[in-house]
Design a protein around this motif. Structure first.
Motif, PDB file in Angstrom:
ATOM      1  N   ALA A 178      46.678  89.295  68.526  1.00 30.26           N
ATOM      2  CA  ALA A 178      47.899  89.387  69.338  1.00 30.26           C
ATOM      3  C   ALA A 178      49.025  89.735  68.379  1.00 30.26           C
ATOM      4  CB  ALA A 178      48.170  88.073  70.044  1.00 30.26           C
ATOM      5  N   SER A 179      49.574  90.940  68.516  1.00 31.32           N
ATOM      6  CA  SER A 179      50.629  91.405  67.618  1.00 31.32           C
ATOM      7  C   SER A 179      52.001  91.143  68.221  1.00 31.32           C
ATOM      8  CB  SER A 179      50.467  92.897  67.342  1.00 31.32           C
ATOM      9  OG  SER A 179      51.554  93.374  66.574  1.00 31.32           O
ATOM     10  N   THR A 180      52.873  90.548  67.423  1.00 31.26           N
ATOM     11  CA  THR A 180      54.239  90.296  67.901  1.00 31.26           C
ATOM     12  C   THR A 180      55.118  91.529  67.765  1.00 31.26           C
ATOM     13  OG1 THR A 180      54.879  89.425  65.738  1.00 31.26           O
ATOM     14  CG2 THR A 180      54.108  87.831  67.381  1.00 31.26           C
ATOM     15  N   SER A 181      54.706  92.502  66.927  1.00 30.35           N
ATOM     16  CA  SER A 181      55.533  93.697  66.724  1.00 30.35           C
ATOM     17  C   SER A 181      55.020  94.914  67.477  1.00 30.35           C
ATOM     18  CB  SER A 181      55.634  94.025  65.227  1.00 30.35           C
ATOM     19  OG  SER A 181      54.350  94.329  64.714  1.00 30.35           O
ATOM     20  N   SER A 182      53.734  94.945  67.784  1.00 28.85           N
ATOM     21  CA  SER A 182      53.160  96.106  68.464  1.00 28.85           C
ATOM     22  C   SER A 182      52.096  95.641  69.442  1.00 28.85           C
ATOM     23  CB  SER A 182      52.554  97.075  67.442  1.00 28.85           C
ATOM     24  OG  SER A 182      51.857  98.099  68.115  1.00 28.85           O
ATOM     25  N   GLN A 183      52.503  95.437  70.694  1.00 29.04           N
ATOM     26  CA  GLN A 183      51.540  94.969  71.694  1.00 29.04           C
ATOM     27  C   GLN A 183      50.426  95.982  71.937  1.00 29.04           C
ATOM     28  OE1 GLN A 183      53.389  93.424  75.201  1.00 29.04           O
ATOM     29  NE2 GLN A 183      54.276  91.706  74.105  1.00 29.04           N
ATOM     30  N   ALA A 184      50.633  97.224  71.548  1.00 29.43           N
ATOM     31  CA  ALA A 184      49.584  98.235  71.677  1.00 29.43           C
ATOM     32  C   ALA A 184      48.398  97.912  70.774  1.00 29.43           C
ATOM     33  CB  ALA A 184      50.143  99.618  71.343  1.00 29.43           C
ATOM     34  N   SER A 185      48.592  97.043  69.790  1.00 33.09           N
ATOM     35  CA  SER A 185      47.513  96.647  68.880  1.00 33.09           C
ATOM     36  C   SER A 185      46.709  95.471  69.416  1.00 33.09           C
ATOM     37  CB  SER A 185      48.088  96.258  67.510  1.00 33.09           C
ATOM     38  OG  SER A 185      48.816  97.323  66.967  1.00 33.09           O
ATOM     39  N   ASN A 186      47.183  94.842  70.473  1.00 35.89           N
ATOM     40  CA  ASN A 186      46.492  93.665  71.010  1.00 35.89           C
ATOM     41  C   ASN A 186      45.103  94.034  71.510  1.00 35.89           C
ATOM     42  OD1 ASN A 186      48.866  92.334  70.488  1.00 35.89           O
ATOM     43  ND2 ASN A 186      49.428  92.047  72.632  1.00 35.89           N
ATOM     44  N   GLY A 187      44.138  93.207  71.162  1.00 38.09           N
ATOM     45  CA  GLY A 187      42.772  93.434  71.612  1.00 38.09           C
ATOM     46  C   GLY A 187      41.819  92.526  70.879  1.00 38.09           C
ATOM     47  N   THR A 188      40.559  92.597  71.265  1.00 40.41           N
ATOM     48  CA  THR A 188      39.504  91.872  70.567  1.00 40.41           C
ATOM     49  C   THR A 188      38.709  92.888  69.777  1.00 40.41           C
ATOM     50  OG1 THR A 188      39.396  90.199  72.302  1.00 40.41           O
ATOM     51  CG2 THR A 188      37.494  90.357  70.832  1.00 40.41           C
ATOM     52  N   TYR A 189      38.593  92.642  68.478  1.00 39.37           N
ATOM     53  CA  TYR A 189      38.009  93.616  67.547  1.00 39.37           C
ATOM     54  C   TYR A 189      36.702  93.109  66.950  1.00 39.37           C
ATOM     55  CZ  TYR A 189      42.479  95.937  67.955  1.00 39.37           C
ATOM     56  OH  TYR A 189      43.584  96.581  68.455  1.00 39.37           O
ATOM     57  N   ASP A 190      35.800  94.031  66.735  1.00 42.09           N
ATOM     58  CA  ASP A 190      34.512  93.751  66.113  1.00 42.09           C
ATOM     59  C   ASP A 190      34.743  93.328  64.660  1.00 42.09           C
ATOM     60  OD1 ASP A 190      31.820  93.715  65.419  1.00 42.09           O
ATOM     61  OD2 ASP A 190      31.646  95.896  65.298  1.00 42.09           O
ATOM     62  N   VAL A 191      34.074  92.258  64.239  1.00 44.60           N
ATOM     63  CA  VAL A 191      34.155  91.825  62.839  1.00 44.60           C
ATOM     64  C   VAL A 191      32.755  91.737  62.231  1.00 44.60           C
ATOM     65  CG1 VAL A 191      36.389  90.648  62.996  1.00 44.60           C
ATOM     66  CG2 VAL A 191      34.301  89.380  63.522  1.00 44.60           C
ATOM     67  N   SER A 192      31.815  92.504  62.791  1.00 45.52           N
ATOM     68  CA  SER A 192      30.456  92.525  62.250  1.00 45.52           C
ATOM     69  C   SER A 192      30.463  93.171  60.867  1.00 45.52           C
ATOM     70  CB  SER A 192      29.530  93.313  63.179  1.00 45.52           C
ATOM     71  OG  SER A 192      29.900  94.690  63.165  1.00 45.52           O
ATOM     72  N   ALA A 193      29.336  93.117  60.184  1.00 51.75           N
ATOM     73  CA  ALA A 193      29.239  93.657  58.823  1.00 51.75           C
ATOM     74  C   ALA A 193      29.595  95.148  58.775  1.00 51.75           C
ATOM     75  CB  ALA A 193      27.841  93.423  58.271  1.00 51.75           C
ATOM     76  N   ILE A 194      29.198  95.919  59.780  1.00 54.40           N
ATOM     77  CA  ILE A 194      29.511  97.355  59.793  1.00 54.40           C
ATOM     78  C   ILE A 194      31.019  97.569  59.897  1.00 54.40           C
ATOM     79  CG2 ILE A 194      29.291  99.467  61.180  1.00 54.40           C
ATOM     80  CD1 ILE A 194      26.416  98.554  61.811  1.00 54.40           C
ATOM     81  N   SER A 195      31.666  96.834  60.775  1.00 53.77           N
ATOM     82  CA  SER A 195      33.120  96.959  60.911  1.00 53.77           C
ATOM     83  C   SER A 195      33.836  96.492  59.650  1.00 53.77           C
ATOM     84  CB  SER A 195      33.619  96.172  62.121  1.00 53.77           C
ATOM     85  OG  SER A 195      33.215  96.812  63.302  1.00 53.77           O
ATOM     86  N   GLN A 196      33.309  95.432  59.014  1.00 52.71           N
ATOM     87  CA  GLN A 196      33.919  94.958  57.770  1.00 52.71           C
ATOM     88  C   GLN A 196      33.851  96.036  56.695  1.00 52.71           C
ATOM     89  OE1 GLN A 196      32.532  91.004  56.527  1.00 52.71           O
ATOM     90  NE2 GLN A 196      31.910  90.671  58.644  1.00 52.71           N
ATOM     91  N   ALA A 197      32.728  96.763  56.612  1.00 57.08           N
ATOM     92  CA  ALA A 197      32.589  97.833  55.620  1.00 57.08           C
ATOM     93  C   ALA A 197      33.586  98.958  55.897  1.00 57.08           C
ATOM     94  CB  ALA A 197      31.157  98.367  55.627  1.00 57.08           C
TER      95      ALA A 197
END
Length: 183
Positions: free
Chosen positions: A90-109
């Protein structure tokens, strides 16, 4: 013609002992039956009911419908599941960034490769040389991040993943919240 439900009689009341077998001595000749302490005589109506399916148990000497106890996932299983479930931003400066994001190993790389590019460029460009990056959330919706917004997102994702790995390694006994506010 006696019909029986077998169960483990060592399970102490008031706990219900799940039925482990059904025996119809009128229809089948059994070479071995469980010990009599582990057999409950059932009525024809109970026998017919068990044929329809469902789970049964013996409680206080009576046949009862049975619901097995719910087994909760361990802390390690919860941490592993959290890595696959994603992190809500949840972004306080850019609500367009709000979302649920993948944090799996591939996304981390992928996240690390973009951070390395930002570091090398002095926080001015991503790996493709642009000043913004498009990053999908778990629903496939694309979000555009500036270098500053992405750095905040990456820091939050990194802290979340690091905490989950500490749980998996046994050095932390509390799951991090899967919701982070960023600027």
């Amino acid at each position: 013609m006696t019909q029986f439900a077998s169960f483990d009689s060592t399970i102490a009341a008031p706990a219900a002992a799940p039925v482990t077998g059904w025996y119809d001595t009128g229809a089948v000749t059994y070479l071995n039956l469980p010990a009599s302490a582990n057999l409950l005589v059932v009525t024809q109506a109970q026998w017919t009911a068990q044929l329809a399916g469902g789970l049964w148990a013996v409680a206080s000497g009576a046949l009862v419908a049975y619901t097995p106890p719910v087994t909760l996932p361990t802390l390690l299983q919860q941490a592993s599941n959290a890595l696959n479930a994603g992190l809500t931003i949840a972004s306080t400066s850019s609500q367009a960034s709000n979302g649920t994001y993948d944090v799996s190993a591939i996304s981390q790389a992928h996240l690390q490769s973009e951070l390395i590019a930002l570091l090398i460029s002095g926080n001015t460009a991503f790996a493709d040389g642009t000043s913004t990056v498009i990053w999908p959330d778990v629903t496939g919706t694309n979000h555009t991040f500036s270098t500053t917004e992405f750095a905040a997102f990456a820091k939050a994702a990194g802290a979340y993943v690091a905490a989950l790995y500490k749980v998996l390694n046994g050095t932390l006994s509390i799951l991090p919240l899967p919701l982070v506010a960023i600027v």
